[in-house]
Structures are given as C-alpha cells and as structure tokens.
Design a protein around this motif. Sequence first.
Motif, PDB file in Angstrom:
ATOM      1  N   SER A 124      40.090  21.741  55.050  1.00 36.69           N
ATOM      2  CA  SER A 124      39.290  20.679  54.376  1.00 36.69           C
ATOM      3  C   SER A 124      37.799  20.799  54.726  1.00 36.69           C
ATOM      4  O   SER A 124      37.440  21.097  55.858  1.00 36.69           O
ATOM      5  CB  SER A 124      39.820  19.305  54.806  1.00 36.69           C
ATOM      6  N   ILE A 125      36.956  20.615  53.727  1.00 35.19           N
ATOM      7  CA  ILE A 125      35.500  20.645  53.952  1.00 35.19           C
ATOM      8  C   ILE A 125      34.876  19.366  53.372  1.00 35.19           C
ATOM      9  O   ILE A 125      35.162  18.987  52.235  1.00 35.19           O
ATOM     10  CB  ILE A 125      34.853  21.860  53.261  1.00 35.19           C
ATOM     11  N   PRO A 126      34.026  18.666  54.151  1.00 30.78           N
ATOM     12  CA  PRO A 126      33.407  17.444  53.616  1.00 30.78           C
ATOM     13  C   PRO A 126      32.210  17.750  52.699  1.00 30.78           C
ATOM     14  O   PRO A 126      31.649  18.828  52.775  1.00 30.78           O
ATOM     15  CB  PRO A 126      32.940  16.715  54.878  1.00 30.78           C
ATOM     16  N   PHE A 127      31.908  16.831  51.843  1.00 29.07           N
ATOM     17  CA  PHE A 127      30.639  16.942  51.091  1.00 29.07           C
ATOM     18  C   PHE A 127      29.833  15.651  51.287  1.00 29.07           C
ATOM     19  O   PHE A 127      30.379  14.604  51.652  1.00 29.07           O
ATOM     20  CB  PHE A 127      30.870  17.276  49.614  1.00 29.07           C
ATOM     21  N   PHE A 128      28.525  15.755  51.004  1.00 31.89           N
ATOM     22  CA  PHE A 128      27.603  14.694  51.465  1.00 31.89           C
ATOM     23  C   PHE A 128      26.709  14.130  50.364  1.00 31.89           C
ATOM     24  O   PHE A 128      26.493  14.766  49.334  1.00 31.89           O
ATOM     25  CB  PHE A 128      26.700  15.248  52.573  1.00 31.89           C
ATOM     26  N   SER A 129      26.180  12.953  50.669  1.00 35.82           N
ATOM     27  CA  SER A 129      25.208  12.337  49.745  1.00 35.82           C
ATOM     28  C   SER A 129      23.828  12.953  50.004  1.00 35.82           C
ATOM     29  O   SER A 129      23.654  13.742  50.912  1.00 35.82           O
ATOM     30  CB  SER A 129      25.133  10.832  49.999  1.00 35.82           C
ATOM     31  N   GLU A 130      22.826  12.491  49.194  1.00 40.88           N
ATOM     32  CA  GLU A 130      21.468  12.988  49.406  1.00 40.88           C
ATOM     33  C   GLU A 130      20.979  12.647  50.803  1.00 40.88           C
ATOM     34  O   GLU A 130      20.157  13.339  51.384  1.00 40.88           O
ATOM     35  CB  GLU A 130      20.517  12.349  48.375  1.00 40.88           C
ATOM     36  N   LYS A 131      21.488  11.532  51.326  1.00 43.19           N
ATOM     37  CA  LYS A 131      21.062  11.118  52.673  1.00 43.19           C
ATOM     38  C   LYS A 131      21.950  11.708  53.753  1.00 43.19           C
ATOM     39  O   LYS A 131      21.930  11.228  54.893  1.00 43.19           O
ATOM     40  CB  LYS A 131      21.101   9.596  52.778  1.00 43.19           C
ATOM     41  N   GLN A 132      22.750  12.715  53.403  1.00 44.78           N
ATOM     42  CA  GLN A 132      23.621  13.401  54.371  1.00 44.78           C
ATOM     43  C   GLN A 132      24.700  12.500  54.953  1.00 44.78           C
ATOM     44  O   GLN A 132      25.169  12.711  56.065  1.00 44.78           O
ATOM     45  CB  GLN A 132      22.796  14.035  55.518  1.00 44.78           C
ATOM     46  N   GLU A 133      25.096  11.475  54.171  1.00 47.46           N
ATOM     47  CA  GLU A 133      26.259  10.705  54.603  1.00 47.46           C
ATOM     48  C   GLU A 133      27.482  11.299  53.925  1.00 47.46           C
ATOM     49  O   GLU A 133      27.395  11.787  52.790  1.00 47.46           O
ATOM     50  CB  GLU A 133      26.119   9.236  54.165  1.00 47.46           C
ATOM     51  N   THR A 134      28.622  11.273  54.636  1.00 44.99           N
ATOM     52  CA  THR A 134      29.845  11.858  54.072  1.00 44.99           C
ATOM     53  C   THR A 134      30.284  11.065  52.849  1.00 44.99           C
ATOM     54  O   THR A 134      30.395   9.833  52.891  1.00 44.99           O
ATOM     55  CB  THR A 134      30.982  11.846  55.113  1.00 44.99           C
ATOM     56  N   LEU A 135      30.475  11.810  51.739  1.00 45.12           N
ATOM     57  CA  LEU A 135      30.937  11.161  50.510  1.00 45.12           C
ATOM     58  C   LEU A 135      32.442  11.325  50.352  1.00 45.12           C
ATOM     59  O   LEU A 135      33.124  10.460  49.805  1.00 45.12           O
ATOM     60  CB  LEU A 135      30.255  11.789  49.292  1.00 45.12           C
TER      61      LEU A 135
END
Length: 728
Positions: A124-135
């Motif tokens: 599993s790999i996380p992806f992030f918002s523009e503010k680098q918060e986990t989406l």
Amino acid sequence: MESRQLSRLLEMQQKILESIASGQSRRQILDDLCLMIEALVPEALTSVMLLNPESGSLNVLAGPTFPAEAIPYFNGMTPSPVMGSCGNAALSGEPVYVTDVCSDPRWNGLREAANKLGIGACWSIPFFSEKQETLGTFAITLKNRGAPTPFHCRILEIASSIAGITIRNRQREERLLQWNTVFRDASEGMVITNAQGAIIDVNQSFTNITGYAKDEVLGKNPNILNSGCQDTAYYQHMWDSLQTSGRWQGEIWNRRKQGDIYPEWLSISRIDNEEGKPFNYVAVFSDISRIKESERKLYHLAHHDPLTGLPNRLLMTTRLEHAVQQSKRTPIHLALMFIDLDHFKNVNDSYGHALGDQLLVNVARRLSSHLRSGDTIARIGGDEFVVLLEQLEQPNQAAALAQSCIDTLARPFAIAGQEIFITPSIGIALFPEDGNDADTLLKHADIAMYRSKEEGRRQYSFYTKKLSDKVRERLKCEMLLRRALQHQEFELHYQPQVCANNCKIVGAEALLRWNHPEQGQILPDKFIPVLEETGLIQEVGAWVLQTACRQMQEWEGMGLPKIRLAVNLSAKQVSPECINQRLQKILAESGFSPDRLELEITEHSIMQGVDSGNQPLSSLRELGVSLAIDDFGSGHSSLMRLKQLPVHCLKIERALVKDIPDDLDNQAICRAVVALGHSLGVRIVAEGVESEAQADFLRSIGCDELQGYLYGHPIAADKFRQMLVGHH
Ligand code: C2E
Ligand code: MG
Ligand code: MG
C-alpha cells in the motif's frame, strides 16, 4: 523494467490523464485505474481507500474487482499499527509492503478478513493533498505472499499519484461548486472586478440591493454607485489600504439605480496573481439601512420620553454638555430653564392618570411650539421639563421666554371635555455665571425653580437673586411702557433755544416725559434704554415726531412765531424705513415744513457706526430736514465721518459747559469745537447753559445759539406756548 511493460505503463497513464481531463467522474476514473493496474499485474486486486478528515477513518472508494463481502471489513477502519497495510500507510505516510500477511503483526487487527479472503501479500502507498496531508491509499492485494518487484513499486507509485490527482481535482471542483453556490445564493451583494476595476461578475443580491442588472454593469467601474456622500479622501484611504494590506472594510453610502442612497457595510479584498500583482478585486456588501433604521429607533427610544416624544434627561444632558463645550470656545450665552408644573399631583388625583398624561402631552406641545428653533426642550421627570436656550444675547431674553411660557400655559387646556388649568414654576440658570458644567447648571436651575415655588409659584426666578430682581424690574418697566403708550402717559416738554447775541427764541427742543400714574414724572434717561432694547422706541419715536410737528403747526396757526423744532432721534430709529417712510409721512400729514425740523442724534451713536452706509442720514438732505449732532465733545468723532454726514449743527455737550469758565481745558475744547464747526459751515449750539458767566464765555468764542435753564427749563406745551406769546 522491460520496454513492453514500460510502454503499457505509459499507455495506461495517458488514458487515465485523458479521462481526468475530459471531466469523467471520480469514481469512474478510479475504477478504470484499478482495472488497468490489474491488467498489468496478474492476480492482483487493487483498491483505493479514502481518509475521511472528520472521522479519521478509512473507507473503500474504489475496488471494482474486490468481493462485495470483503468491503465491510475495511470500511471505517482507523489507521493504526495493527490495521493492515493501508492502516499503516495512512498512519505513517510511507509505503507499506507486507509480504506475508499471515505472519505480519501489522495485520493483527484484520486477521479475520485476511483469513476469510485468503490474502497473502498487500502493498500500500499513501497519496497526499496539496498541503501534504494524507488523503488516502492505493493498494495491491495478492493471494500469494511476496515482495514487490521494482516494476510493481513503480506501478504503485504511479497509481497512487494518479489517485491523488483525481481526488485533489475533485476537491477543487467541489470547492468551486461551493463557492459558486455561495456567490449565487449569498444575501450579500458581491462584485468581482479585474485589476483595472472593471466589473466582471456580480451576483443576484447585487442586483437586488443596487437595482442594477448584471448586464448593465459588466465592464463598468463600481463607482457608478457613488452617492457623493464620501469625499475623495475617503476613497483615497480605501484605495491605499487595498494597496498596502490587500483589504478594506467599512461603512459607505451608495446610490441605487432608482436614485435613493443607502448605507452598506462593504468589505473589499484584493486577489493577486502568481507574480504578486493585483488580479481581481472582490467586494462583498450588505445593505444596512434596516440596521441603521433600528439603530435609529433604538437611539430614539433610549433618548426620548415615550409619552411626549421629547428628548429625555439623557439626551438633554448630552446636548447641554455639548453646548457648554461649544460655549467655552465661542462666547455664546446659554440659559437652562427648569419648568415644574404647580400642583400637578392634584390633576392626577382628581382626574386620573390618563388625563394627567394627556395634559403633559399638551403642555409639551404648547411649550415646544413656543420656543425658538434652536432651543431644546426635554421632559426629565413626571411634570418636569427643561429647556436649553442657546445663543442668548442677554439674560432678559431668557426671562422673556420664561414669561411667555407662563403666559402660554395660562390658557386653559381642554381635555376630555374638561377645562384644566395649570401653572408652571420656572428656574433659570445661566452659563457661565451660574455653573460651568451640565450638572451644576441643572442643579442650580432646579434650585431657582424652588425659589419660584416659595415666592408663590406661576413665576420665574434666576439662580442669582440679584439678577432676578433686576430682570424682573426691567420686564415690569417694559410692560408698564407698553401700557403707557396705550394709555397716553407720554408727554412732550419743550425747551427753548436762543440766539446767542439777542437771546431771542429761535428754536425748541422736544423732550419726552413719562407721567407714571404712581411714580409721577419720569425722565427719559430712565426709560429710553428700555424702549430701545424692546424696539418700542419705533412707536414712541414716531409718536414724538408726530406730536411735536402737529404742535408746531398748531402754534403757527395761532399766529405764534415760526421757530425751529429739534427732535431727538435714537440710533435705533436711523433706518431707511424710519426716515424715508415714517418721517416723510409725518411731515406730509402735519404739514410742518421740513426745513424747520432738526433731528438730534448723539455723537456717540453716530460714531458707533449705527449708520455705516450713511444712507438713511443722507436721504435727510433730500427731505430738506437738518441734522444736529447732540452731546458733541463726548465721543471720539472722526472728522472724516463728520464731513460725510449732512450735518447742520453741533451741540456742545452739557458736561463741557458745566465747568466753564473755570476749567481752562474745557474752554479750549469749546473754542476748538466752534472753530471746527464754523470751518465746516455748521451752526454751534451750547447745551446746559445755567449762568450768565457761561453764556458770556460761549458768546465770546462765537457760539451761535444757547440752550439751558438760564433761558428756560423744559416745560409742558401749554406753558411753552405762553412763554412764546410773552416773548413776542
Ligand atoms: P439731550 O438731547 O442732550 O437733551 C438735553 C437734556 O439736558 C434734557 O434732559 C434737558 O432737560 C437737560 N437740560 C437742559 N438744559 C439744562 C441745564 O441747563 N442744566 C442741566 N443740568 N440739564 C439741562 P432730559 O429731558 O432728561 O433728556 C435726556 C436725554 O434723553 C436727552 O438728552 C435725549 O438724548 C434723550 N431724549 C429726550 N427726549 C427724547 C426723545 O423724544 N427721543 C429720544 N430718542 N431721546 C430723547
Ligand atoms: Mg437733544
Ligand atoms: Mg444733549
């Protein structure tokens, strides 16, 4: 990585990006993404989980080939060290590759699901918002255990990055949609302009508030709404603030399309482009006329008496303080009048409170209509009123107003079929004499009011008792003078003016006397100032002229010698109306010849510039009437002024004559006056001649005529006639 795998990867990327660009739904894109990855990795199950920022839990967003019964195991799980690959990836923000689910403690919390679904490995790999918060996370699940190859890792990276783009895109769209709704439905008016200030969009509320439709304002500058109520400095300040801080807010009055102006609360923000240059301005405003109106109503409620609608104590005190402040800067006289109704309690007791209230309303109305426009009346208690009088010239005015308040309340009030009588007691305090601030003035006016009560009610008193007495006497005198005019208590006495050389009577000065019914004869020095102050001088002055001219005509008709008539004129009588109309009329009516009439005006009043234009006095020349300057030598005559006036005679004042021939200075002055007069070609008369010594001196220096007790006191008309007869 094989080139075939690479080209399939690129192909997949391209397809997905195309479907993102073409506005496909988020769900559709993510499902397509999952299917494409599964096509690249045989036997893989792919899924996208989304982290709910509010609840903090993960939910399956896409997983098109995932068995339906598996979904509930993962939905709603909170990221934690035991919640599988995705739970750990979401927690740490790092890729998590679990190669043996069965034995890995990171799957402890999902044991049942793992067993049931027979999961071997999960990456599993996380992806992030523009503010680098986990989406959210993207995961590949496999039946078999195993570690990802570099190809797998690459695929996972690309897939999670695409999932991130998709979600972020979607969030932006949602936000835009929200803003659109806000813009469309907000009750505030909104305007967006470009950097140059041209309107590029407005919302419906803008139209509702301003009356302008969108297509009427597009491309225009918002200054079409200017009401002109704010000056350029105001707009300059707004503009400065927008330039420096990027924001401005405040209250502003604008004009609607229909023309009326209204207050709005306006806030403007500047939106900059990437280079930091202004790009847009957004203005949001609400019409606050309703708020203003209710503020006004509230203010009115707080500052006025509900029964009479008059200002209350609070507002009165504020105004008084303000007036006091103002008066400290400029010498405006203030008076505070405290009015209390006498025995008002009796009205309430005998007629009831409703009628008492009605009476108060009526009293308030009568008093208000009686005041001058700048005065303030307030009701500060049950039956207590306070009047603030501004710009008073004299305490007398306050007294006169107080008296007229008493008089106006003296008429009965007709209320509910009843005739009600009420009288006031009034106290007056003056600023600054009786107090320097609002509180003291109010207190002292109150004390003065109590004195009026003590002294019998239905009257006014000043806080300073001496003033009370003086003013009362003055007003009483005024009243008596009015009565004197009606009751013909005035009389003229005549005093002869003789030729200095042969002592023959050449003229008579008419002098006013008041035969007071109780006090007997009163001399003019006592009452002329009152006549002048009250304006009664006009009527009395006309009476004097008329009576004297008629008298002269009558004597002439009786064959008595034609002598000159001198009549004193007050400074207040020197007006075009008096001279051109009244005097002319009197001359015409009596038939008295103008060239035998001489008007005496004191040097003092002439030099005070009563007649600054000299216009009315100049017209005397046209009428043929001559002018004498009375009490000459007392004032500071300007020779220029003398030359300009149509003067025929100078009367040397009594005080100068008095000490002649002893006083050498006075002798010198008299000599100078004669010389001056003769060089101007005018006649010189000396007043107050009581002794032969005075007469001799005056004659010796060239005085033309003499007047004084030596030749005769001022005497009644009849006696003067006899004297004239005897003289002949
Ligand atoms: P005036 O015009 O200078 O009048 C002369 C005053 O001197 C008169 O006083 C007169 O009685 C007084 N007098 C005359 N001879 C002698 C004297 O030998 N010795 C002394 N000690 N006094 C003498 P009066 O009548 O009391 O008038 C005072 C002033 O009142 C007048 O001064 C005049 O300015 C004013 N006045 C009188 N009648 C009228 C009038 O009808 N209209 C106006 N506007 N003013 C008037
Ligand atoms: Mg005179
Ligand atoms: Mg005089």
